[in-house]
Design a protein around this motif. Structure first.
Motif, PDB file in Angstrom:
ATOM      1  N   ALA A  13     -16.299  -6.253  13.972  1.00 24.12           N
ATOM      2  CA  ALA A  13     -16.183  -6.939  15.085  1.00 24.12           C
ATOM      3  C   ALA A  13     -15.018  -7.105  15.885  1.00 24.12           C
ATOM      4  N   GLN A  14     -14.616  -8.098  14.782  1.00 24.57           N
ATOM      5  CA  GLN A  14     -13.323  -9.018  16.050  1.00 24.57           C
ATOM      6  C   GLN A  14     -11.631  -7.512  15.200  1.00 24.57           C
ATOM      7  N   TRP A  15     -12.152  -6.842  14.329  1.00 26.13           N
ATOM      8  CA  TRP A  15     -11.198  -6.391  14.375  1.00 26.13           C
ATOM      9  C   TRP A  15      -9.979  -5.465  14.369  1.00 26.13           C
ATOM     10  N   GLU A  16     -10.482  -4.983  15.616  1.00 25.91           N
ATOM     11  CA  GLU A  16      -9.858  -3.903  16.629  1.00 25.91           C
ATOM     12  C   GLU A  16      -8.822  -5.338  17.737  1.00 25.91           C
ATOM     13  N   LYS A  17      -9.341  -6.634  18.137  1.00 23.87           N
ATOM     14  CA  LYS A  17      -8.841  -7.336  18.801  1.00 23.87           C
ATOM     15  C   LYS A  17      -8.424  -7.628  18.363  1.00 23.87           C
ATOM     16  N   MET A  18      -7.677  -8.403  16.746  1.00 26.40           N
ATOM     17  CA  MET A  18      -6.785  -9.070  16.655  1.00 26.40           C
ATOM     18  C   MET A  18      -5.544  -8.280  16.683  1.00 26.40           C
ATOM     19  N   ASN A  19      -4.365  -9.413  16.677  1.00 30.07           N
ATOM     20  CA  ASN A  19      -2.997  -9.167  16.760  1.00 30.07           C
ATOM     21  C   ASN A  19      -2.759  -9.156  15.479  1.00 30.07           C
ATOM     22  N   ALA A  20      -1.249  -8.148  15.362  1.00 27.62           N
ATOM     23  CA  ALA A  20      -0.931  -7.437  13.657  1.00 27.62           C
ATOM     24  C   ALA A  20      -1.392  -8.216  12.711  1.00 27.62           C
ATOM     25  N   GLU A  21      -0.395  -9.643  13.504  1.00 26.79           N
ATOM     26  CA  GLU A  21      -0.479 -11.298  12.488  1.00 26.79           C
ATOM     27  C   GLU A  21      -1.092 -11.721  12.242  1.00 26.79           C
ATOM     28  N   ASP A  22      -2.736 -12.076  12.999  1.00 25.88           N
ATOM     29  CA  ASP A  22      -3.874 -12.456  12.358  1.00 25.88           C
ATOM     30  C   ASP A  22      -4.561 -11.439  11.316  1.00 25.88           C
ATOM     31  N   LYS A  23      -4.107  -9.822  11.649  1.00 23.71           N
ATOM     32  CA  LYS A  23      -4.859  -8.858  10.465  1.00 23.71           C
ATOM     33  C   LYS A  23      -3.595  -8.758   8.920  1.00 23.71           C
ATOM     34  N   SER A  24      -2.615  -9.261   9.625  1.00 18.24           N
ATOM     35  CA  SER A  24      -1.890  -9.496   8.356  1.00 18.24           C
ATOM     36  C   SER A  24      -2.128 -10.347   7.353  1.00 18.24           C
ATOM     37  N   THR A  25      -2.590 -11.912   8.205  1.00 18.39           N
ATOM     38  CA  THR A  25      -3.084 -13.116   7.773  1.00 18.39           C
ATOM     39  C   THR A  25      -4.504 -12.508   7.138  1.00 18.39           C
ATOM     40  N   VAL A  26      -5.405 -12.209   7.149  1.00 20.62           N
ATOM     41  CA  VAL A  26      -6.152 -11.932   7.340  1.00 20.62           C
ATOM     42  C   VAL A  26      -6.323 -10.996   5.678  1.00 20.62           C
ATOM     43  N   HIS A  27      -5.495  -9.539   5.947  1.00 16.74           N
ATOM     44  CA  HIS A  27      -5.987  -9.242   4.720  1.00 16.74           C
ATOM     45  C   HIS A  27      -4.816 -10.005   3.117  1.00 16.74           C
ATOM     46  N   GLU A  28      -4.077 -11.504   3.708  1.00 15.60           N
ATOM     47  CA  GLU A  28      -3.281 -11.729   2.516  1.00 15.60           C
ATOM     48  C   GLU A  28      -4.367 -12.587   2.203  1.00 15.60           C
ATOM     49  N   GLN A  29      -5.329 -13.477   2.842  1.00 12.77           N
ATOM     50  CA  GLN A  29      -6.191 -13.723   2.848  1.00 12.77           C
ATOM     51  C   GLN A  29      -7.640 -13.210   1.388  1.00 12.77           C
ATOM     52  N   LEU A  30      -7.659 -12.582   2.091  1.00  7.94           N
ATOM     53  CA  LEU A  30      -8.365 -11.661   1.642  1.00  7.94           C
ATOM     54  C   LEU A  30      -8.201 -10.783  -0.130  1.00  7.94           C
ATOM     55  N   GLU A  31      -6.556 -11.244   0.023  1.00 13.16           N
ATOM     56  CA  GLU A  31      -6.229 -10.780  -1.406  1.00 13.16           C
ATOM     57  C   GLU A  31      -6.240 -11.931  -2.178  1.00 13.16           C
ATOM     58  N   GLU A  32      -6.149 -13.328  -1.566  1.00 13.62           N
ATOM     59  CA  GLU A  32      -6.495 -13.808  -2.367  1.00 13.62           C
ATOM     60  C   GLU A  32      -8.171 -14.276  -2.747  1.00 13.62           C
ATOM     61  N   ILE A  33      -8.593 -14.253  -1.720  1.00 14.74           N
ATOM     62  CA  ILE A  33     -10.022 -14.403  -2.141  1.00 14.74           C
ATOM     63  C   ILE A  33     -10.476 -13.416  -3.542  1.00 14.74           C
ATOM     64  N   MET A  34     -10.109 -12.543  -3.795  1.00 18.29           N
ATOM     65  CA  MET A  34     -10.318 -11.215  -4.053  1.00 18.29           C
ATOM     66  C   MET A  34     -10.507 -10.856  -5.630  1.00 18.29           C
ATOM     67  N   LYS A  35      -8.923 -11.986  -6.083  1.00 22.14           N
ATOM     68  CA  LYS A  35      -8.946 -12.001  -6.997  1.00 22.14           C
ATOM     69  C   LYS A  35      -9.082 -13.405  -8.068  1.00 22.14           C
ATOM     70  N   LYS A  36     -10.559 -13.702  -7.080  1.00 19.53           N
ATOM     71  CA  LYS A  36     -11.065 -14.558  -7.798  1.00 19.53           C
ATOM     72  C   LYS A  36     -12.838 -13.796  -8.703  1.00 19.53           C
ATOM     73  N   ASP A  37     -13.635 -14.441  -9.141  1.00 20.40           N
ATOM     74  CA  ASP A  37     -14.885 -13.811  -9.748  1.00 20.40           C
ATOM     75  C   ASP A  37     -15.461 -13.370  -8.619  1.00 20.40           C
ATOM     76  N   TRP A  38     -15.512 -11.572  -8.873  1.00 22.08           N
ATOM     77  CA  TRP A  38     -16.156 -11.411  -7.684  1.00 22.08           C
ATOM     78  C   TRP A  38     -17.912 -11.940  -7.911  1.00 22.08           C
ATOM     79  N   LYS A  39     -18.167 -12.394  -8.881  1.00 24.39           N
ATOM     80  CA  LYS A  39     -19.717 -13.155  -8.653  1.00 24.39           C
ATOM     81  C   LYS A  39     -19.993 -13.616  -7.927  1.00 24.39           C
ATOM     82  N   GLN A  40     -18.821 -15.309  -7.607  1.00 24.30           N
ATOM     83  CA  GLN A  40     -19.376 -15.805  -7.100  1.00 24.30           C
ATOM     84  C   GLN A  40     -18.809 -16.061  -5.268  1.00 24.30           C
TER      85      GLN A  40
END
Length: 181
Positions: free
Chosen positions: A57-84
């Motif tokens: 719901a928030q993705w369309e309302k985010m500016n480009a900087e927020d989107k890139s920040t979310v993408h970078e943070q998710l890349e860091e989160i996805m490096k962890k064990d997916w079970k956790q």
């Protein structure tokens, strides 16, 4: 005047350049605690938290900087064990990677299916009208198409011994000859 504009623009962008952006989830408070401890360690920076609970719901309302920040943070989160990972983190990662945005955005809007159906039905209807109009105004079929003419053509071919090896005048011929129907 340009220098004053640069200073004004620079002073507004200093706040965003110094702030550390991090993600917060409602399901996994450990990430929020680590993000808040990282932001409190730098004395001059503020942490702006972007929740992952409803990224769709928030993705369309985010500016480009927020989107890139979310993408970078998710890349860091996805490096962890997916079970956790929490369910919200998994959903956010999937949405950002494969969601209906950017090049995967839907081409047609809701309700366009009816417009396409109506347009196609109209074109088929117009084609049918044109077909029947041509059939009505066209001349009668030629006289050589009727069955009597074709049978007469068979008799004429036999009289002239047309194609005596494999055709109608050959021995044991069992075909229809020139009869079409």
């Amino acid at each position: 005047m340009q220098a004053a504009f640069r200073l004004a623009r620079h002073s507004t962008s200093v706040r965003s350049a110094n702030s550390i952006r991090c993600l917060a989830t409602t399901a996994n408070p450990a990430h929020v605690a680590s993000a808040s401890s990282a932001s409190s360690s730098s004395s001059s920076s503020k942490a702006s938290i972007i929740p992952l609970s409803n990224v769709e719901a928030q993705w369309e309302k985010m500016n480009a900087e927020d989107k890139s920040t979310v993408h970078e943070q998710l890349e860091e989160i996805m490096k962890k064990d997916w079970k956790q990972l929490s369910l919200d983190e998994k959903k956010a990662a999937y949405y950002v990677a494969f969601g209906p945005h950017g090049p995967r955005a839907p081409v047609s809007k809701p309700g366009d299916g009816w417009k396409i159906f109506a347009g196609t039905a109209a074109l088929v209807g117009v084609t049918g009208i044109i077909y029947y109009a041509i059939r009505i105004f066209s001349p009668a079929p030629p006289r050589t198409i009727n069955k009597e003419w074709q049978e007469a053509s068979n008799e004429r071919a036999l009289e002239q011994k047309m194609n005596p090896i494999t055709g109608i005048a050959s021995e044991g011929y069992s075909g229809k000859g020139f009869v079409q129907k």
